[in-house]
Design a protein around this motif. Structure first.
Motif, PDB file in Angstrom:
ATOM      1  N   UNK A   1      -0.100  -0.366  -9.685  1.00 31.97           N
ATOM      2  CA  UNK A   1      -0.640   0.228  -8.459  1.00 31.97           C
ATOM      3  C   UNK A   1      -1.905  -0.503  -8.028  1.00 31.97           C
ATOM      4  N   UNK A   2      -2.789  -0.779  -8.977  1.00 33.42           N
ATOM      5  CA  UNK A   2      -4.014  -1.507  -8.659  1.00 33.42           C
ATOM      6  C   UNK A   2      -3.742  -2.911  -8.141  1.00 33.42           C
ATOM      7  N   UNK A   3      -2.775  -3.571  -8.749  1.00 31.70           N
ATOM      8  CA  UNK A   3      -2.431  -4.922  -8.294  1.00 31.70           C
ATOM      9  C   UNK A   3      -1.866  -4.888  -6.874  1.00 31.70           C
ATOM     10  N   UNK A   4      -1.026  -3.918  -6.592  1.00 35.25           N
ATOM     11  CA  UNK A   4      -0.469  -3.804  -5.241  1.00 35.25           C
ATOM     12  C   UNK A   4      -1.543  -3.465  -4.219  1.00 35.25           C
ATOM     13  N   UNK A   5      -2.496  -2.633  -4.595  1.00 36.19           N
ATOM     14  CA  UNK A   5      -3.583  -2.318  -3.664  1.00 36.19           C
ATOM     15  C   UNK A   5      -4.503  -3.520  -3.471  1.00 36.19           C
ATOM     16  N   UNK A   6      -4.651  -4.344  -4.497  1.00 39.10           N
ATOM     17  CA  UNK A   6      -5.413  -5.584  -4.360  1.00 39.10           C
ATOM     18  C   UNK A   6      -4.706  -6.528  -3.384  1.00 39.10           C
TER      19      UNK A   6
ATOM     20  N   UNK B   1       0.836  -1.211   0.000  1.00 43.33           N
ATOM     21  CA  UNK B   1       0.000   0.000   0.000  1.00 43.33           C
ATOM     22  C   UNK B   1       0.864   1.252   0.000  1.00 43.33           C
ATOM     23  N   UNK B   2       1.894   1.263   0.825  1.00 52.14           N
ATOM     24  CA  UNK B   2       2.784   2.432   0.882  1.00 52.14           C
ATOM     25  C   UNK B   2       3.451   2.660  -0.471  1.00 52.14           C
ATOM     26  N   UNK B   3       3.935   1.601  -1.089  1.00 52.19           N
ATOM     27  CA  UNK B   3       4.606   1.712  -2.383  1.00 52.19           C
ATOM     28  C   UNK B   3       3.629   2.199  -3.455  1.00 52.19           C
ATOM     29  N   UNK B   4       2.401   1.653  -3.435  1.00 54.88           N
ATOM     30  CA  UNK B   4       1.396   2.032  -4.437  1.00 54.88           C
ATOM     31  C   UNK B   4       0.953   3.480  -4.273  1.00 54.88           C
ATOM     32  N   UNK B   5       0.667   3.877  -3.027  1.00 58.22           N
ATOM     33  CA  UNK B   5       0.109   5.206  -2.783  1.00 58.22           C
ATOM     34  C   UNK B   5       1.140   6.320  -2.697  1.00 58.22           C
ATOM     35  N   UNK B   6       2.373   5.983  -2.303  1.00 56.76           N
ATOM     36  CA  UNK B   6       3.347   7.045  -2.048  1.00 56.76           C
ATOM     37  C   UNK B   6       4.610   6.938  -2.886  1.00 56.76           C
ATOM     38  N   UNK B   7       4.623   6.033  -3.846  1.00 56.25           N
ATOM     39  CA  UNK B   7       5.746   5.973  -4.778  1.00 56.25           C
ATOM     40  C   UNK B   7       5.198   5.961  -6.200  1.00 56.25           C
ATOM     41  N   UNK B   8       4.448   4.936  -6.526  1.00 55.93           N
ATOM     42  CA  UNK B   8       3.901   4.840  -7.893  1.00 55.93           C
ATOM     43  C   UNK B   8       2.947   5.993  -8.172  1.00 55.93           C
ATOM     44  N   UNK B   9       1.998   6.248  -7.273  1.00 58.42           N
ATOM     45  CA  UNK B   9       1.002   7.305  -7.503  1.00 58.42           C
ATOM     46  C   UNK B   9       1.656   8.670  -7.674  1.00 58.42           C
ATOM     47  N   UNK B  10       2.683   8.940  -6.872  1.00 59.27           N
ATOM     48  CA  UNK B  10       3.370  10.229  -6.964  1.00 59.27           C
ATOM     49  C   UNK B  10       4.051  10.363  -8.328  1.00 59.27           C
ATOM     50  N   UNK B  11       4.701   9.286  -8.780  1.00 58.93           N
ATOM     51  CA  UNK B  11       5.369   9.345 -10.081  1.00 58.93           C
ATOM     52  C   UNK B  11       4.369   9.396 -11.236  1.00 58.93           C
ATOM     53  N   UNK B  12       3.229   8.770 -11.075  1.00 63.41           N
ATOM     54  CA  UNK B  12       2.223   8.816 -12.147  1.00 63.41           C
ATOM     55  C   UNK B  12       1.668  10.225 -12.341  1.00 63.41           C
ATOM     56  N   UNK B  13       1.590  11.004 -11.260  1.00 60.27           N
ATOM     57  CA  UNK B  13       1.114  12.380 -11.374  1.00 60.27           C
ATOM     58  C   UNK B  13       2.035  13.214 -12.263  1.00 60.27           C
ATOM     59  N   UNK B  14       3.303  12.813 -12.332  1.00 61.37           N
ATOM     60  CA  UNK B  14       4.296  13.572 -13.109  1.00 61.37           C
ATOM     61  C   UNK B  14       4.275  13.222 -14.595  1.00 61.37           C
ATOM     62  N   UNK B  15       3.642  12.120 -14.963  1.00 59.48           N
ATOM     63  CA  UNK B  15       3.702  11.643 -16.349  1.00 59.48           C
ATOM     64  C   UNK B  15       2.973  12.576 -17.308  1.00 59.48           C
ATOM     65  N   UNK B  16       1.757  12.969 -16.962  1.00 60.08           N
ATOM     66  CA  UNK B  16       0.956  13.782 -17.885  1.00 60.08           C
ATOM     67  C   UNK B  16       0.286  14.934 -17.153  1.00 60.08           C
TER      68      UNK B  16
END
Length: 194
Positions: A132-137, A82-97
């Protein structure tokens, strides 16, 4: 009703309830072990590691406070997922577009099929949001396992309590005179009132 029969019924009911609670505790504990083991095994196979301590990847205030405690560790638990999905992947995804989601960028990419930047952003967002979805699952299943563990502890404790109470009931049954009645005063008061 004779007190001995009443005590026997309550004690036997307590034994049945104790068995049900102990079986439920065992099944809940098995569920916890299954969920926890499956999550750990599946995550270990992915070989995902948190950035090392002090790395630049943890400097972002949206990342560091949440991931510093896991720095350098392999991702193996639901809390870590959850930490990796919400505070690593999600943060980097915001930067993509510029903060747009895959659905938004995908719609734009479909309207502009010749724009390689949009196509690349859609592909990156798709992959990132899928991971991210898989990690949250995984986190959800891990959390269900944790709840099963709590349930098993409660069931074992209540089952143990019922064993003790049933044993006390059988002990009391041996000390009650055969002629003693339960609720005798209540029945007499009801008869007098009628």
């Amino acid at each position: 009703m004779p007190r001995r029969i009443f005590d026997l019924m309550l004690s036997a009911g307590g034994v049945v309830l104790a068995v049900v609670l102990l079986v439920a505790g065992g099944l809940l504990f098995w569920g916890y072990r299954f969920a926890d083991g499956s999550v750990r095994e599946q995550l270990a196979a992915q070989r995902i590691f948190f950035p090392p301590p002090g790395s630049e990847a943890l400097a972002d205030p949206e990342i560091g406070p949440y991931l510093n405690k896991y720095a350098g560790q392999q991702l193996l638990t639901g809390d870590q997922a959850k930490a990796y999905a919400d505070h690593f992947i999600a943060v980097h995804l915001k930067e993509v577009a510029g903060g747009k989601t895959y659905a938004e960028v995908s719609a734009l990419a479909l309207q502009n099929p010749d724009d390689p930047e949009l196509q690349a952003q859609a592909q990156t967002l798709f992959r990132g949001e899928t991971l991210r979805g898989l990690l949250l699952n995984v986190y959800g299943w891990w959390k269900m396992g944790q709840l099963a563990l709590i349930g098993s502890i409660v069931a074992f404790a209540l089952g143990g309590l019922m064993v003790v109470l049933s044993a006390l009931g059988f002990w009391h049954l041996q000390r009650v005179p055969p002629t003693e009645q339960v609720f005798a005063e209540l029945l007499e008061a009801r008869e007098r009132a009628a």
